[in-house]
Design a protein around this motif. Structure first.
Motif, mmCIF file in Angstrom:
data_model
loop_
_atom_site.group_PDB
_atom_site.id
_atom_site.type_symbol
_atom_site.label_atom_id
_atom_site.label_comp_id
_atom_site.label_asym_id
_atom_site.label_seq_id
_atom_site.Cartn_x
_atom_site.Cartn_y
_atom_site.Cartn_z
ATOM 1 N N ALA A 7 0.819 -1.205 0.000
ATOM 2 C CA ALA A 7 0.000 0.000 0.000
ATOM 3 C C ALA A 7 0.858 1.262 0.000
ATOM 4 C CB ALA A 7 -0.930 -0.004 1.209
ATOM 5 N N LYS A 8 1.926 1.272 0.811
ATOM 6 C CA LYS A 8 2.787 2.449 0.891
ATOM 7 C C LYS A 8 3.549 2.676 -0.413
ATOM 8 C CE LYS A 8 3.260 4.733 3.973
ATOM 9 N NZ LYS A 8 2.644 6.029 4.346
ATOM 10 N N LYS B 71 2.530 1.917 -3.421
ATOM 11 C CA LYS B 71 1.570 2.485 -4.369
ATOM 12 C C LYS B 71 1.249 3.932 -4.021
ATOM 13 C CE LYS B 71 -0.608 -1.940 -5.562
ATOM 14 N NZ LYS B 71 -1.817 -2.797 -5.429
ATOM 15 N N GLU B 72 1.130 4.200 -2.725
ATOM 16 C CA GLU B 72 0.855 5.561 -2.261
ATOM 17 C C GLU B 72 1.975 6.510 -2.664
ATOM 18 O OE1 GLU B 72 0.896 7.620 2.093
ATOM 19 O OE2 GLU B 72 -0.338 5.804 1.909
ATOM 20 N N ASN B 73 3.207 5.994 -2.716
ATOM 21 C CA ASN B 73 4.365 6.795 -3.118
ATOM 22 C C ASN B 73 4.510 6.919 -4.629
ATOM 23 O OD1 ASN B 73 4.923 7.022 -0.420
ATOM 24 N ND2 ASN B 73 6.691 5.655 -0.420
ATOM 25 N N GLY B 74 3.560 6.327 -5.352
ATOM 26 C CA GLY B 74 3.596 6.423 -6.807
ATOM 27 C C GLY B 74 4.543 5.465 -7.488
#
Length: 481
Positions: A380-381, A383-386
């Motif tokens: 998740a992190k 993906k959150e960071n792009g």
């Protein structure tokens, strides 16, 4: 001057005593101040004694399931809680004595008492106001005591203590912190554990294995919320299979006390309140840095949310004063404190090649049943960071060694940068993953790519084979699943 040093370290936990040893190795005249126990919380009331308790629970579990391994144990296996606790305290005592030996070996002076910064480069040590949880071992010979001491460099390594919620403060009898949970006078029949971080879930696992009815209450939506959500879900399923009750998206709003029991009022996010009766409640809602009574305010040392503000080398806002470990902020882990301390003292000594600690490469381990371990970014992190990523998975159920051990429930998960092939995260749940994770930590520190991991030969039959299979799976090349 006899009381003048190059380096004084306040606190002898893992961060403090390791820093003292490295300081002495670098030729610096070094002293360490301790108010209660050499080795700090980790050796005496944290990392080490809890692992001793969990080991006893593990053996108890195997004894109860001897038939699964074709074995027969005559009679009913039972637990002697006093003997279990005594073994745990014995393990701590042995290591406590070991720290004293290391200080003597490395010619580090030990100063007994409470230290307070009086001005930059100076501390005043007074008699400790901290009452030990148990009798203090004999002091090292030639230990120093109250007085004024000076040093060019002063390092704060004062650690942390359990955080308390207003209205649900621990009382030592009905509401416990990890201190009381580690030395129960008798085994409670039921427990409510408030918080499902590493401390909470380890004690929940210990007491459930030993036969107590355990309810875990977690404010967030996942048990062990810092872990990868997929790993967390697998762990939760196993906990519940063992009979543990877990309530997420909920909080304990009130605790009613009786003579020898409690009733916890648990409110869920929809506003409903469930009353849960139990013998004891363990408060495991985090820890806070020990920043009080150190003289920080008078010297203008910056703090934030209960921790000392530092740069990548442990420097505070005041020259000549440093902070490491829990008191310097998260992640609050013993191995982080040790590494941080070494970086700090090597920078002070101008040792070549020193660079700031990389917190995204610090592993985390939880010694529950099943074990959980991780390093780097969660899915998740990332993906959150792009980040564009590739994710690999390999189940314990497809590994020969895991099946032979009778430990076939778990998962190894790896996360790679899709463009570069760099390993950016690894997450595990299952038997002995706290020992396996270091392989991925080394790989990340070496900036290893998927190709290098694929060309590494892993021994057979081992649990470590799953690490390579997880890498292969991320690239569509898995062999055994």
């Amino acid at each position: 001057m006899a009381n003048n040093y190059d380096v004084i370290i306040i606190g002898s936990g893992p961060g403090g005593y390791v820093t003292a040893i490295r300081s002495a190795q670098l030729g610096l005249k070094t002293a360490i101040v301790e108010r209660e126990h050499l080795g700090g919380i980790c050796l005496n009331w944290g990392c080490i004694p809890t692992k001793a308790l969990l080991r006893s629970a593990e053996i108890f579990h195997y004894g109860q399931h001897a038939k699964d391994y074709g074995l027969s144990i005559e009679g009913k296996i039972s637990a002697d809680v006093k003997a279990v606790v005594q073994r745990s305290r014995g393990v701590s005592g042995r290591l406590n004595a070991g720290v004293g030996f290391l200080m003597k070996k490395n010619k580090v002076d030990v100063i007994w008492g409470e230290a307070k910064l009086s001005k930059p480069g100076e501390i005043v040590v007074s008699k400790s106001s901290k009452k030990p949880m148990e009798p203090q071992p004999p002091l090292p010979k030639n230990a120093l005591g109250e007085g004024t001491y000076s040093a060019k460099h002063i390092i704060l390594a004062t650690g942390a203590r359990p955080r308390a919620l207003p209205g649900i403060e621990p009382d030592g009898k009905l509401i416990w912190t990890y201190f009381e949970a580690m030395v129960p006078p008798e085994m409670p029949k039921s427990l409510v554990v408030m918080g499902s971080g590493a401390i909470g879930i380890e004690f929940a696992s210990f007491y459930r294995t030993m036969g107590a009815e355990v309810t875990v209450v977690e404010l967030l939506s996942n048990v062990m919320p810092v872990e990868d959500a997929e790993i967390s879900a697998i762990a939760r399923k196993q906990f519940e299979k063992q009979g543990m009750k877990i309530i997420t998206d909920a909080k304990v709003t009130k605790v009613e006390k009786a003579a020898n029991s409690i009733t916890a009022h648990v409110e869920t996010k929809d506003g409903k309140v469930e009353k849960i009766a139990a013998d004891r409640l363990i408060s495991a809602v985090g820890v806070q840095g020990n920043i009080e009574n150190l003289g920080l305010e008078a010297l203008g040392i910056k703090t934030d949310r209960g921790c000392v503000v530092v740069d990548g080398y442990g420097k505070t806002s005041v020259p000549g004063i440093y902070a490491i470990g829990d008191v310097a902020g998260p992640p609050m882990l013993a191995h982080k404190a040790e590494h941080e301390g070494v970086i700090c003292i090597e920078k002070i000594a101008n040792f070549p090649g020193v660079h700031p600690i990389e917190k995204d490469k610090i592993p985390g381990c939880t010694y529950c049943q099943p074990q959980v371990a991780s390093v780097g970014l969660t899915e998740a992190k990332a993906k959150e960071n792009g980040r564009e990523i590739r994710v690999g998975r390999f189940p314990f159920a497809a590994n020969g060694k895991a099946i032979a051990l009778g430990e076939d429930q778990g998962l190894i998960k790896t996360i790679f940068d899709k463009k570069t092939g760099q390993l950016i995260g690894a997450h595990m749940v299952g038997a002995e993953v706290t020992e396996l994770i270091q392989g991925f930590v080394v790989a990340m520190n070496l900036e290893t790519t998927e190709e290098e991991l694929m060309h590494t030969v892993f021994p057979h039959p081992t649990l470590s084979e799953m690490m390579k299979e997880s890498v292969l799976d991320a690239y569509g090349r898995v062999l055994n699943a």
